[in-house]
Design a protein around this motif. Structure first.
Motif, mmCIF file in Angstrom:
data_model
loop_
_atom_site.group_PDB
_atom_site.id
_atom_site.type_symbol
_atom_site.label_atom_id
_atom_site.label_comp_id
_atom_site.label_asym_id
_atom_site.label_seq_id
_atom_site.Cartn_x
_atom_site.Cartn_y
_atom_site.Cartn_z
ATOM 1 N N MET A 109 0.838 -1.201 0.000
ATOM 2 C CA MET A 109 0.000 0.000 0.000
ATOM 3 C C MET A 109 0.877 1.256 0.000
ATOM 4 S SD MET A 109 -3.098 -1.034 -0.178
ATOM 5 C CE MET A 109 -2.429 -2.358 -1.141
ATOM 6 N N GLU A 110 1.892 1.249 0.838
ATOM 7 C CA GLU A 110 2.805 2.412 0.888
ATOM 8 C C GLU A 110 3.431 2.631 -0.485
ATOM 9 O OE1 GLU A 110 5.432 1.154 4.010
ATOM 10 O OE2 GLU A 110 3.876 1.369 5.558
ATOM 11 N N SER A 111 3.858 1.529 -1.075
ATOM 12 C CA SER A 111 4.512 1.592 -2.373
ATOM 13 C C SER A 111 3.580 2.183 -3.428
ATOM 14 C CB SER A 111 4.940 0.174 -2.766
ATOM 15 O OG SER A 111 5.462 0.148 -4.051
ATOM 16 N N GLY A 112 2.344 1.715 -3.459
ATOM 17 C CA GLY A 112 1.379 2.203 -4.442
ATOM 18 C C GLY A 112 1.068 3.677 -4.241
ATOM 19 N N VAL A 113 0.947 4.088 -2.990
ATOM 20 C CA VAL A 113 0.643 5.490 -2.683
ATOM 21 C C VAL A 113 1.793 6.388 -3.147
ATOM 22 C CG1 VAL A 113 0.452 7.142 -0.777
ATOM 23 C CG2 VAL A 113 -0.960 5.073 -0.785
ATOM 24 N N ILE A 114 3.015 6.002 -2.818
ATOM 25 C CA ILE A 114 4.180 6.839 -3.138
ATOM 26 C C ILE A 114 4.365 6.925 -4.657
ATOM 27 C CG2 ILE A 114 6.712 6.867 -2.974
ATOM 28 C CD1 ILE A 114 6.242 5.857 -0.014
ATOM 29 N N ASP A 115 4.174 5.807 -5.307
ATOM 30 C CA ASP A 115 4.263 5.762 -6.751
ATOM 31 C C ASP A 115 3.146 6.610 -7.384
ATOM 32 O OD1 ASP A 115 5.240 4.902 -9.142
ATOM 33 O OD2 ASP A 115 4.546 2.830 -8.962
ATOM 34 N N GLY A 116 1.952 6.487 -6.844
ATOM 35 C CA GLY A 116 0.807 7.247 -7.365
ATOM 36 C C GLY A 116 1.002 8.744 -7.194
ATOM 37 N N LEU A 117 1.614 9.128 -6.081
ATOM 38 C CA LEU A 117 1.903 10.545 -5.862
ATOM 39 C C LEU A 117 2.876 11.068 -6.912
ATOM 40 C CD1 LEU A 117 2.248 10.756 -1.984
ATOM 41 C CD2 LEU A 117 0.776 12.178 -3.411
ATOM 42 N N ALA A 118 3.925 10.303 -7.171
ATOM 43 C CA ALA A 118 4.910 10.741 -8.162
ATOM 44 C C ALA A 118 4.247 10.888 -9.531
ATOM 45 C CB ALA A 118 6.066 9.748 -8.232
ATOM 46 N N ALA A 119 3.364 9.949 -9.864
ATOM 47 C CA ALA A 119 2.687 10.020 -11.162
ATOM 48 C C ALA A 119 1.755 11.226 -11.225
ATOM 49 C CB ALA A 119 1.912 8.729 -11.422
ATOM 50 N N ALA A 120 1.014 11.449 -10.138
ATOM 51 C CA ALA A 120 0.060 12.562 -10.142
ATOM 52 C C ALA A 120 0.787 13.906 -10.166
ATOM 53 C CB ALA A 120 -0.845 12.482 -8.914
ATOM 54 N N LEU A 121 1.906 13.984 -9.461
ATOM 55 C CA LEU A 121 2.564 15.277 -9.284
ATOM 56 C C LEU A 121 3.574 15.592 -10.391
ATOM 57 C CD1 LEU A 121 3.245 15.102 -5.430
ATOM 58 C CD2 LEU A 121 1.429 16.400 -6.578
ATOM 59 N N TYR A 122 4.374 14.595 -10.771
ATOM 60 C CA TYR A 122 5.561 14.948 -11.570
ATOM 61 C C TYR A 122 5.738 14.241 -12.903
ATOM 62 C CZ TYR A 122 6.979 16.402 -6.888
ATOM 63 O OH TYR A 122 7.026 16.964 -5.660
ATOM 64 N N GLN A 123 5.318 12.996 -13.004
ATOM 65 C CA GLN A 123 5.879 12.187 -14.086
ATOM 66 C C GLN A 123 5.170 12.370 -15.421
ATOM 67 O OE1 GLN A 123 5.690 8.339 -12.247
ATOM 68 N NE2 GLN A 123 7.676 8.604 -11.239
ATOM 69 N N ARG A 124 5.952 12.551 -16.451
ATOM 70 C CA ARG A 124 5.421 12.535 -17.800
ATOM 71 C C ARG A 124 6.554 12.210 -18.761
ATOM 72 N NH1 ARG A 124 2.733 17.611 -19.222
ATOM 73 N NH2 ARG A 124 2.876 16.776 -21.315
ATOM 74 N N ILE A 125 6.207 11.484 -19.777
ATOM 75 C CA ILE A 125 7.142 11.212 -20.859
ATOM 76 C C ILE A 125 6.627 11.991 -22.066
ATOM 77 C CG2 ILE A 125 7.870 9.432 -22.504
ATOM 78 C CD1 ILE A 125 9.345 9.126 -19.898
ATOM 79 N N ASP A 126 7.497 12.821 -22.628
ATOM 80 C CA ASP A 126 7.119 13.624 -23.782
ATOM 81 C C ASP A 126 7.878 13.178 -25.012
ATOM 82 O OD1 ASP A 126 5.269 15.655 -22.775
ATOM 83 O OD2 ASP A 126 6.947 16.127 -21.448
ATOM 84 N N VAL A 127 7.267 13.441 -26.135
ATOM 85 C CA VAL A 127 7.879 13.077 -27.407
ATOM 86 C C VAL A 127 8.111 14.345 -28.218
ATOM 87 C CG1 VAL A 127 7.550 11.749 -29.533
ATOM 88 C CG2 VAL A 127 6.667 10.875 -27.366
ATOM 89 N N GLN A 128 9.283 14.465 -28.774
ATOM 90 C CA GLN A 128 9.584 15.562 -29.694
ATOM 91 C C GLN A 128 10.389 14.975 -30.847
ATOM 92 O OE1 GLN A 128 8.412 18.778 -29.238
ATOM 93 N NE2 GLN A 128 9.138 18.964 -31.352
#
Ligand code: FES
Ligand code: FES
Lengths: 696, 193
Positions: free
Chosen positions: A609-628
């Motif tokens: 649960m801790e792992s999923g929460v921390i991972d989910g926070l990173a995804a919601a707050l910061y993570q994106r892969i962009d293409v150029q």
């Protein structure tokens, strides 16, 4: 489904152990479709008890940190009456006789639990029967505990000794399972059995395989998907000391060297020219434009119930909203890697793969050799999250190894890992929702840009009598695949964001609104709804638990957000609290309530649960892969961040007690953490993020 | 000890490639290596002397440990000093071996996770077990060594300073809540003993 005594020779061949004692193979997966009698012989895990092996359990499922090894050992120890610390664990490689061997879909423990219990109970009864005969006593008056068989008159015999008597007993038809009240380990907090080795740096991960004479390889790949290698100049790279070979491998260039660093440095000096192909002009912006167009004109209607158009047209409140999630990559701390060695007529492979069944089937094709000539060692995986379900890194290592006569370790640099991943697909959802003046849901249309899944999988459509689901499957310039809670980790965000939009428009507290949707009697009546849109008392209960534990909206200095998620009968509700004053942590507290059947090891369930929460926070707050220009822009943790310790919230976890069979839980907390986080920030700041991530 | 060892003529099998994409190996040409100055470097790791011959002194220590000496407890992840997976102790300080040139390590006492204690009984290792920190385990060697170095300097840290000091030790599995508790536990134990 019946355990089968394995022929000793088969077992030894299978596991590389040598033993003389009791050996039991059993299928770790019950095949629901077949009749018990028709089941093929599919032993999936093995119990071996002998002087040579001690008490050994062969673990078929890859270990990625979900801690299945400890859980399976606990189940074995309880049903057998063994001392947990005395159980040795043996990790199986890819095989065809061991049923399901996948670390994914949170399914490992759920499948294994009932079967392993029966197998271990059989082993216990065989030990007792054999020893009771030897002692000439009634087996019903014997029992096992602490890895020993105890007789009625104070006799005792260690399992190891008893195995000589138990090994030739017939396998019981219907062994008696222990009562839950007799469990010593199941349901207790048991620490990860591999902890000490890990803490001493002794654990062998895939990347730690160093066969004699190994050379280290990195690959230069076209930065654009599907590009072709035109030509390359390896002169500068070739001059570096320690470079062994520079090889063309299809449309890639491999550099092998005496160590990884030299290979990485040399690869930077290889000048390659590519025909970048059809995706070379793709960009995040271009994809967004294509998504918008696809939402305007969806190609397919997947499912429909009732009559959306007329129900929406007559609805007193009409809402239309769009939400999106970007590409994500898994970026496990251990980058994908594989070591392969073609000897004259056989091949040896060392890797950490999450999908061993598929690997087993594909290895003859990958290697050009029959199974008898393939030895594949499965090692601990330094994080997978779905990345290592794919075999690309194994195939590439084999391709290089085929060209040389030494063992090759192919390493993805972190840049390679981020730029040549199997991405969570970017997707965009458009909703049209009709409600009555009390906020009662009437009509729903959901359109997205990837293949839509069936109604059955959607927690959202069940609230609407009139609903339809349309989609266009966009061709994307990146390879896409599963990431922790595949399919759902975008839609959980979009759906809960839409639920929040509905609650907001109807002027109902988002938590109360969800309780009403889920059929909470008190709440839906209070809202003036004639009947509940759905009835899900278990989920409603989790939401109430979260309400109480988080003191929902009780502290005006926080913004509150809530979401829930269901997968394979596991249910989880998550609330996030965002401090209105800002500060170093965007989210300060997270509350999780989980219902997933019997929890074998609460300590490790909490870790998941801790792992999923921390991972989910990173995804919601910061993570994106962009293409150029067809290429992934991000390249390392600086621009594809993980959550770090200063931002880590306090996480309160409630595990609801249950006597039901265990369900999976590894993927459950990740998807709902994203919408809960974004709602909490919206509540705290008044600004709602519709396109993840918040900062980016 | 650092000895320069100017360009020993040494031929290694080497394939030089340029040209059409059809062939796998175009031609194989033996050439004399030119360029970097290779050295012999003696490393002191976990109390043992490890002579390294013919090594580029600019190579990061990480690869000497892992690929040359087979000390695989130290792990690679980012390679650019931002994740902390590769942390080792150099004279008791936490350093990132993926960006530390091996030449800079040659006069120091290096401790890797394998050498932190003989039997896994360093108080920080014990605290890690007690708090059940590990998930996949890959980052944990670097986490433990970083915590050891931090606690040496800050025997009684408050929560905030722990969080800040571990800010660039990433864990993809999200073991932070337990790392925090384990460091607090280890600090507590230390003050008691
Ligand atoms: S591998 Fe050295 S800091 Fe990441
Ligand atoms: S335990 Fe897996 S990366 Fe930290």
């Amino acid at each position: 489904m019946k355990p089968i005594t394995h022929s000793r020779r088969d077992f030894l061949k299978a596991t590389g152990l040598s033993a003389s004692g009791l050996i039991l193979g059993f299928p770790l997966q019950i095949q629901a479709a077949s009749q018990p009698g028709d089941l093929p012989f599919e032993p999936n895990a093995f119990i071996a008890i002998s002087p040579e092996t001690g008490i050994t359990l062969t673990i078929p499922v890859p270990e990625v940190g979900q801690n299945t090894r400890t859980a399976l050992a606990m189940i074995l120890a309880d049903e057998l009456g063994a001392d947990l610390q005395a159980v040795n664990l043996h990790q199986a490689g890819p095989r065809n006789d061991v049923g399901q061997q996948m670390a994914g879909a949170s399914a490992g423990l759920k499948r294994a639990y009932p079967v392993l219990r029966i197998a271990a109970a059989s082993a216990r009864e065989m030990l007792i029967t054999g020893v009771a005969k030897h002692w000439n006593v009634n087996p019903d008056r014997c029992h096992t505990d602490n890895s020993q068989v105890f007789g009625p008159d104070g006799q005792s015999m260690s399992f190891i000794e008893a195995a000589a008597y138990g090994g030739n007993q017939s396998v019981p038809n219907a062994p008696t399972l222990k009562l839950a009240s007799d469990f010593k380990y199941i349901g207790q907090d048991i620490r990860i059995l591999d902890a000490q080795e890990i803490g001493m740096g002794k654990t062998q991960f895939a990347v730690d395989a160093l066969p004699e004479g190994v050379r280290f390889a990195v690959l230069l790949r076209c930065p654009v998907l599907g590009g072709k290698l035109l030509e390359f100049d390896a002169a500068a790279a070739g001059k570096m000391r320690g470079v062994v070979d520079i090889l063309q491998v299809g449309d890639k260039v491999a550099v092998t060297a005496t160590n990884t660093w030299i290979a990485m440095e040399a690869a930077k000096r290889v000048r390659a020219q590519w025909d970048e192909g059809e995706y070379a002009s793709e960009s995040t912006k271009g994809i967004l434009a294509r998504q918008k167009a696809a939402l305007d004109n969806p190609a397919e209607t997947r499912v429909a119930q009732g009559d959306f158009e007329s129900a929406f047209a007559t609805a007193p409140i009409q809402l239309e909203q769009e939400f999106s999630g970007p590409f994500l990559c898994h970026s496990p701390m251990e980058p994908p890697n594989c070591t392969a060695w073609f000897h004259k007529d056989r091949v040896e492979i060392w890797t950490g793969c999450q999908s061993l069944n598929g690997l087993y089937e594909a290895l003859p094709e990958y290697t050009g050799l029959p199974h008898e000539r393939i030895a594949c060692h499965q090692l601990r995986i330094g994080g997978g999250f779905g990345r290592k379900l794919d075999h690309d890194f194994i195939i590439e290592a084999l391709e290089i190894a085929k060209l040389v006569d030494y063992p090759v370790k192919l390493m993805f640099t972190k840049e390679d890992d981020i730029r040549h991943s199997v991405y969570r697909a970017a997707d965009r959802y458009r909703y049209r929702v009709g409600m009555d003046l009390n906020g009662y849901p009437l009509a729903l249309q959901e359109i997205n840009c990837q293949r839509a899944r069936s109604w059955r999988d959607s927690a959202f459509t069940r609230y609407f009598k009139h609903a339809e689901r349309k989609f266009t499957r966009l061709d994307l310039p990146l390879v896409t695949g599963p990431l922790r809670g595949p399919h759902d980790n975008v839609s959980c965000f979009t759906q809960h964001s839409m639920i929040d939009a509905m609650a907001d428009r109807a002027g109902i507290d988002p938590l109360d609104f969800r309780l009403a949707l889920l059929g909470d009697q008190k709440v839906f009546r209070l809202l003036g709804w004639a009947e509940p849109p759905a009835e899900d008392p278990v989920m409603a209960n989790l939401v109430r638990i979260i309400r109480d534990r988080s003191n929902w909206k009780g502290d005006p200095s926080y913004g509150y957000g809530i979401a829930y998620f269901e997968k394979n009968q596991s249910k989880v509700a998550v609330a996030a609290l965002a401090p209105k004053a800002g500060g170093s942590r965007p989210i300060e507290k997270v509350f999780v309530a989980l219902h997933c059947g019997r929890i074998v090891n609460p300590l490790s369930a909490r870790a998941q649960m801790e792992s999923g929460v921390i991972d989910g926070l990173a995804a919601a707050l910061y993570q994106r892969i962009d293409v150029q220009d067809g290429r992934v822009i991000q390249k390392n943790y600086q621009d594809y961040p993980m959550l770090a310790m200063p931002e880590c919230p306090e996480i309160d976890i409630f595990l609801s007690p249950s006597e039901a069979e265990p369900k999976g839980l590894g993927e459950t907390a990740y998807p709902p953490t994203m919408p809960a986080t974004i709602s909490a920030l919206a509540d705290a700041t008044g600004r709602r993020t519709t396109d993840m991530p918040v900062f980016g | 000890m650092l000895r320069f060892d100017f360009l020993k003529p040494k031929f290694i099998k080497f394939l030089f490639l340029r040209g059409s994409t059809k062939d796998c190996r175009l031609y194989n040409q033996k050439r004399e290596r030119i360029g970097v100055i290779m050295s012999s470097i003696d490393l002191t790791i976990n109390g043992n002397l490890h002579p390294l011959a013919d090594v580029d002194p600019a190579m990061p220590l990480l690869w000497a440990l892992r690929d040359e000496l087979g000390l695989t407890g130290t792990k690679y992840s980012c390679g650019v000093g931002v994740c902390g997976t590769c942390v080792v102790l150099m004279n008791g300080q936490a350093v990132r071996s993926c960006i530390l040139p091996v030449r800079a390590a040659s006069t120091a006492e290096i401790t890797t996770i394998e050498g932190l204690s003989k039997d896994g009984t360093h108080p920080v290792q014990e605290a890690w077990i007690e708090e059940d920190v590990s998930q996949c385990g890959y980052c944990q060697g670097g986490q433990i060594l970083s915590a050891v170095a931090f606690l040496e300097q800050n025997p009684q840290p408050d929560e905030n300073s722990i969080r800040q000091s571990m800010a660039t030790n990433l864990c993809r599995c999200g073991t932070y809540p337990r790392i925090l508790k384990a460091i607090q536990l280890a600090a507590g134990k230390k003050t008691v003993s």
